[in-house]
Motif scaffolding. Sequence first.
Motif, PDB file in Angstrom:
ATOM      1  N   TYR A  34       0.927  -1.239   0.057  1.00 37.28           N
ATOM      2  CA  TYR A  34      -0.056  -0.185  -0.123  1.00 37.28           C
ATOM      3  C   TYR A  34       0.967   1.249   0.056  1.00 37.28           C
ATOM      4  O   TYR A  34       2.097   1.500   0.562  1.00 37.28           O
ATOM      5  N   TYR A  36       0.451   5.341   0.968  1.00 33.60           N
ATOM      6  CA  TYR A  36      -0.355   6.552   1.392  1.00 33.60           C
ATOM      7  C   TYR A  36       0.470   7.983   1.535  1.00 33.60           C
ATOM      8  O   TYR A  36       1.777   7.662   1.292  1.00 33.60           O
ATOM      9  N   PRO A  44      -3.501  10.773   6.656  1.00 32.59           N
ATOM     10  CA  PRO A  44      -3.024  10.041   5.565  1.00 32.59           C
ATOM     11  C   PRO A  44      -4.058   9.950   4.356  1.00 32.59           C
ATOM     12  O   PRO A  44      -5.286   9.861   4.832  1.00 32.59           O
ATOM     13  N   TYR A  46      -5.087   7.626   0.949  1.00 35.26           N
ATOM     14  CA  TYR A  46      -4.659   6.523   0.115  1.00 35.26           C
ATOM     15  C   TYR A  46      -4.239   6.707  -1.113  1.00 35.26           C
ATOM     16  O   TYR A  46      -5.148   7.596  -1.702  1.00 35.26           O
ATOM     17  N   HIS A  49      -2.677   0.421  -4.084  1.00 36.78           N
ATOM     18  CA  HIS A  49      -2.153  -0.732  -3.651  1.00 36.78           C
ATOM     19  C   HIS A  49      -1.992  -1.986  -4.753  1.00 36.78           C
ATOM     20  O   HIS A  49      -2.845  -1.502  -5.771  1.00 36.78           O
ATOM     21  N   GLY A  94      -7.724  -5.554   5.359  1.00 37.70           N
ATOM     22  CA  GLY A  94      -8.935  -6.067   6.148  1.00 37.70           C
ATOM     23  C   GLY A  94      -8.921  -5.278   7.609  1.00 37.70           C
ATOM     24  O   GLY A  94      -8.590  -3.952   7.487  1.00 37.70           O
TER      25      GLY A  94
ATOM     26  N   ASN B  31     -14.952  -1.935   9.007  1.00 33.12           N
ATOM     27  CA  ASN B  31     -13.636  -1.708   9.725  1.00 33.12           C
ATOM     28  C   ASN B  31     -13.404  -0.437  10.415  1.00 33.12           C
ATOM     29  O   ASN B  31     -13.716   0.719   9.471  1.00 33.12           O
ATOM     30  N   PHE B  33     -10.638   2.201  12.946  1.00 34.89           N
ATOM     31  CA  PHE B  33      -9.632   2.162  13.452  1.00 34.89           C
ATOM     32  C   PHE B  33      -9.144   3.673  14.183  1.00 34.89           C
ATOM     33  O   PHE B  33      -9.655   4.642  13.804  1.00 34.89           O
ATOM     34  N   LEU B  45      -1.103   2.002  16.153  1.00 32.01           N
ATOM     35  CA  LEU B  45      -2.624   1.757  16.182  1.00 32.01           C
ATOM     36  C   LEU B  45      -2.846   1.654  17.667  1.00 32.01           C
ATOM     37  O   LEU B  45      -2.177   0.845  18.348  1.00 32.01           O
ATOM     38  N   PHE B  48      -8.903  -1.014  17.157  1.00 28.33           N
ATOM     39  CA  PHE B  48      -9.769  -1.326  15.844  1.00 28.33           C
ATOM     40  C   PHE B  48     -10.681  -1.969  16.064  1.00 28.33           C
ATOM     41  O   PHE B  48     -10.981  -2.898  17.220  1.00 28.33           O
ATOM     42  N   TYR B  50     -13.868  -4.385  13.828  1.00 19.56           N
ATOM     43  CA  TYR B  50     -14.294  -5.169  12.745  1.00 19.56           C
ATOM     44  C   TYR B  50     -15.727  -5.201  12.441  1.00 19.56           C
ATOM     45  O   TYR B  50     -16.246  -5.782  11.511  1.00 19.56           O
ATOM     46  N   SER B  94     -12.282   1.026   6.830  1.00 21.08           N
ATOM     47  CA  SER B  94     -12.065   0.544   5.590  1.00 21.08           C
ATOM     48  C   SER B  94     -13.215  -0.628   5.325  1.00 21.08           C
ATOM     49  O   SER B  94     -13.980  -0.737   6.428  1.00 21.08           O
ATOM     50  N   THR B  95     -13.475  -0.855   4.072  1.00 18.38           N
ATOM     51  CA  THR B  95     -14.461  -2.065   3.960  1.00 18.38           C
ATOM     52  C   THR B  95     -13.621  -3.518   4.058  1.00 18.38           C
ATOM     53  O   THR B  95     -12.491  -3.485   4.547  1.00 18.38           O
ATOM     54  N   ARG B  98     -11.897  -7.679   0.413  1.00 23.69           N
ATOM     55  CA  ARG B  98     -10.550  -8.217   0.226  1.00 23.69           C
ATOM     56  C   ARG B  98      -9.931  -7.447  -0.899  1.00 23.69           C
ATOM     57  O   ARG B  98      -8.602  -7.231  -0.739  1.00 23.69           O
ATOM     58  N   SER B  99     -10.329  -7.044  -1.653  1.00 24.18           N
ATOM     59  CA  SER B  99      -9.883  -6.328  -3.173  1.00 24.18           C
ATOM     60  C   SER B  99      -9.869  -4.795  -2.842  1.00 24.18           C
ATOM     61  O   SER B  99      -9.499  -4.122  -3.672  1.00 24.18           O
ATOM     62  N   SER B 100     -10.338  -4.556  -1.828  1.00 25.07           N
ATOM     63  CA  SER B 100     -10.363  -2.820  -1.675  1.00 25.07           C
ATOM     64  C   SER B 100     -10.285  -2.623  -0.238  1.00 25.07           C
ATOM     65  O   SER B 100     -11.182  -2.190   0.494  1.00 25.07           O
ATOM     66  N   TYR B 101      -9.063  -2.779   0.413  1.00 26.05           N
ATOM     67  CA  TYR B 101      -8.870  -2.690   1.723  1.00 26.05           C
ATOM     68  C   TYR B 101      -8.279  -1.462   2.120  1.00 26.05           C
ATOM     69  O   TYR B 101      -7.774  -1.345   3.439  1.00 26.05           O
ATOM     70  N   GLU B 102      -8.108  -0.225   1.193  1.00 23.34           N
ATOM     71  CA  GLU B 102      -7.590   0.827   1.665  1.00 23.34           C
ATOM     72  C   GLU B 102      -8.422   1.500   2.908  1.00 23.34           C
ATOM     73  O   GLU B 102      -9.435   1.394   2.870  1.00 23.34           O
ATOM     74  N   GLN B 103      -7.731   2.156   3.760  1.00 19.70           N
ATOM     75  CA  GLN B 103      -8.185   2.949   4.813  1.00 19.70           C
ATOM     76  C   GLN B 103      -8.209   4.307   4.386  1.00 19.70           C
ATOM     77  O   GLN B 103      -7.644   4.992   3.921  1.00 19.70           O
ATOM     78  N   PHE B 105      -8.846   8.202   5.925  1.00 17.64           N
ATOM     79  CA  PHE B 105      -8.736   8.741   7.363  1.00 17.64           C
ATOM     80  C   PHE B 105      -9.457   9.991   7.374  1.00 17.64           C
ATOM     81  O   PHE B 105      -9.800  10.471   6.492  1.00 17.64           O
ATOM     82  N   GLY B 106      -9.722  10.323   8.888  1.00 24.24           N
ATOM     83  CA  GLY B 106     -10.124  11.710   8.960  1.00 24.24           C
ATOM     84  C   GLY B 106      -9.275  12.634   9.230  1.00 24.24           C
ATOM     85  O   GLY B 106      -7.780  12.456   9.044  1.00 24.24           O
TER      86      GLY B 106
END
Lengths: 110, 114
Positions: A34, A36, A44, A46, A49, A94, B31, B33, B45, B48, B50, B94-95, B98-103, B105-106
């Motif tokens: 990934y 960022y 941060p 994104y 990835h 995840g 998810n 965090f 961290l 978190f 889920y 994040s969702t 599994r193909s779209s795990y990007e986080q 942020f606020g």
Amino acid sequence: DAKTTQPPSMDCAEGRAANLPCNHSTISGNEYVYWYRQIHSQGPQYIIHGLKNNETNEMASLIITEDRKSSTLILPHATLRDTAVYYCIVSLGGADGLTFGKGTHLIIQP
Amino acid sequence: DVKVTQSSRYLVKRTGEKVFLECVQDMDHENMFWYRQDPGLGLRLIYFSYDVKMKEKGDIPEGYSVSREKKERFSLILESASTNQTSMYLCASSTSDRSSYEQYFGPGTRLTVT
């Protein structure tokens, strides 16, 4: 999560391509790479990835070597607004949290 | 666009106060965090989650607790604030796809404990 190694800082001229390297020699087979970035005083953001294949989106391209031990983030036409700290992270994704290292401070010069 | 909002940009509290930091996301993400960011230490961290009512400790949970009663909201609680909890606090979501795990942020909350 595997660790990554990035240069602490880089300069790039405005309008040129910025190529940011990252080493992740201990990456495991199911970990993603990934990228960022964090602009001063913001959360941060994104960028992109990938797992094995090279990836491209509207912001950048990600080139991952065949052995997956290193990668390069490419900003094709850098602007002054791309000045930020760029983080390369390897993660299962995840619900795993991300481990941010110190990143690369990219400075775009006018 | 995904939007993650945090209740305050800046907060000043006294030692011993109970502090609530709120985070809301509008993308139905499973998810969520909480991180803190300190100069020279990067992002670390704290906790978190889920799923609703589920929580897991991160790398530095001591002195913090969390609450997730609704899917869109994740709260960080400092039961008795101390000066070493002065920091920038960042929430992310994040969702579980599994193909779209990007986080995402606020903007962060800069907390000062005096």
